[in-house]
Design a protein around this motif. Sequence first.
Motif, mmCIF file in Angstrom:
data_model
loop_
_atom_site.group_PDB
_atom_site.id
_atom_site.type_symbol
_atom_site.label_atom_id
_atom_site.label_comp_id
_atom_site.label_asym_id
_atom_site.label_seq_id
_atom_site.Cartn_x
_atom_site.Cartn_y
_atom_site.Cartn_z
ATOM 1 N N ASP A 143 -5.406 3.648 0.511
ATOM 2 C CA ASP A 143 -5.451 2.191 0.292
ATOM 3 C C ASP A 143 -5.840 1.487 1.584
ATOM 4 N N ALA B 150 -11.510 0.948 1.321
ATOM 5 C CA ALA B 150 -10.120 0.726 1.741
ATOM 6 C C ALA B 150 -10.033 -0.387 2.791
ATOM 7 N N THR B 151 -8.876 -1.054 2.832
ATOM 8 C CA THR B 151 -8.632 -2.082 3.842
ATOM 9 C C THR B 151 -8.524 -1.423 5.216
ATOM 10 N N ASN C 24 -8.932 9.179 -0.449
ATOM 11 C CA ASN C 24 -8.807 7.926 -1.192
ATOM 12 C C ASN C 24 -7.602 7.063 -0.780
ATOM 13 N N ASN D 15 -0.761 4.658 0.080
ATOM 14 C CA ASN D 15 -1.443 5.749 0.781
ATOM 15 C C ASN D 15 -2.209 5.214 1.982
ATOM 16 N N TYR E 228 0.838 -1.195 0.000
ATOM 17 C CA TYR E 228 0.000 0.000 0.000
ATOM 18 C C TYR E 228 0.874 1.246 0.000
#
Lengths: 292, 396
Positions: free
Chosen positions: B235, B260-261, B233, B179, B177
């Motif tokens: 990750d 997102a996770t 936005n 971000n 990831y």
Amino acid sequence: MSVFLQQLINGLSIGSIYALMAVGYSLVYSILNFSNFAHGGVIMLGAYIGLYALHLLPMSFLGALIIAALGAGLIAVVLEKVAYSPLRKRNAPSLYFIISAMGASIFLENLVIATIGPTFKTYPEIFNPVPFTFGSISVSRIDVLMFVIAAISLAILVFIIEKTKVGLAIRACSYSSRGSNLMGVNVNRIIFVIFLLGGMLAGVAGMLFGMKYTVYPQIGVITNKSFIAAVFGGLGSLPGAVVGSLLLGLIETLSSAYIASQYRDLIAFTLLIVVLVIRPSGIMGKITEDKA
Amino acid sequence: MKRKWTLFVSILMVLLLAATGCGSTNGASGDATKDPIKIGWIGSLTGDQAPWGKCESQTVQMLIDETNANGGVLGRQLELVALDTKGDANEAVNAVKRLVSQDKVCAILGPNASAQALAITGVLESAGVSDIATVATNPKITVKDDGSVNKYNFRVCFTDPYQGSVAAGYAADVLKYKNAAILYDVASDYSQGFMQYFIETFEAKGGTIVAKEAFKAGDTDFRPQLTKIKKANPDVILMPYYYKEVALSANQARDLGITATLMGGDGWPSDTLFEMAGKSLEGSYVVNHFDYNDPEVKPLTEAYIAKYGTTPEINCYMVHDAYKVLLAAIEKAGSADPQAITDALTQVQVKGVTGTIKLGEKTHNPEGKEAAIQKIQLNPETGEYEYAFMQKYGAN
């Protein structure tokens, strides 16, 4: 732009929860001239009653909502009889009512912790959890429902107060309970009605709050915010309570969105203090001599 | 008559204590003797925390029996002196005083609670005997506010801030990831420490923190903050706080359409988490001390059940690793002298069941220890959410 709209919706949704709770404060304050801090406890019990009504009896959401409203209304009435009525009969000062209210609030919270337990309880999934989406804006179904139910409940309340005989008596009492008493209004009965109505709203608010978030013995704490919203709007004024609540919801949301989330409460409450310094009776409140 | 007897016994005990005290100031744990090496253990054997303490002391006894059966250490047998703290900090101080002055232990294992581990710092320092805490995660146990280390306090569990580094490392290196966003509790030490180390590590690995939003414990609505996070936005969203707020914020994040996770630490696991937000948390990652289903953990579980007939608590695994570190230190020191062992504690590296442990010289915490990364998944057979073990992962 879409982010701004989303934040507006977030703010209104938080504000409408505050509104349902704040109206209960204002109702009591308008007649008895004190702040019923046990209101949070009644809201919490309303949430539990709604939860158990849904779990134990195979009934619809509407049935459970009515049971929660009636149950919480009954509890509010009993609370009045036990915690406030004896003080009223002795003409005790407002301060004593507030102390009694705080005691009742602590009692209710601990009663639930001792009997039901301190853990979190979740409502069964009644409505489709998939939110409505408009472009990148999303609105959850429960928010829409809350907004509608809050509006309907408040409309019913306004109808009772503006159009019925009891409502006329409530309005008379809110101007002067002593004067109304002299004119033949049964003030005790009016107080009963006030607590019943306030309690029923608390039941509705509690169940909706529980469905949206979760149920636990400390949910009454959120009423601190709705009390502040009621003061902001003008304690004792029902439209003021609604306007104050929606404004507080919006101010909180927008300050956390456009300034800094860690300063949200600081900013929101500084603003409230500024407003109250300029206009001590709140936005729509009447000027009263002694505020609780 | 009774009083005379009491007096007599008291005098006798004082004399005995004096005699043992004088005779063994530097003798009992010396190298030349073939006496057993004494290892101290403190923890709750009574009171609320008794299940944990009992499990911990039983595990140490089991391990010592095992070592003795294999010929002991440095050619000597080991002996356990286990004392009850009743879950109380004052009792912990008393117990340590007895262990260092009367029993002359070479080192102490336990306790599992932070308050007791903090309380014994002074006694350990004046006696020059080391203690390895098991599940006490407060950073101040080993490192003081001014950054200096408590010379004789060690631990085998990771600290709260450490989880942040692990989470960031896993997000950047394994999940790739770029971000990350953070929602944190502005009023919690745990949350702040976790967040701070996450940011440092994530940025050091080339990642960007695209949003950092706060709330205060007790809040129920997080949508204003989550709306901002959605706009950024990310990750992955780090949620370093406890399960109630985790459930509420996860539900609201999904309501707002955030895909997102989500990631968190040992504040997540609870019986009600999945009930409150199972679906919203599907695919999320949790940094935990270890995983019960980890194949490396299972032999110890089975040995414990075989010996004591019940399933072990988390303390079993943590004290197992503390014992391994101590044993390695005794061997490295080549003697049972408390100071030599203290010096050796940071010089050894052991492979425990909860990860590879190397205690840092400047922190006395396990450095680079591998945490267990768990992923929340729906079990299609039972229809319930569960933690799936992904892998062991260290911060460095």
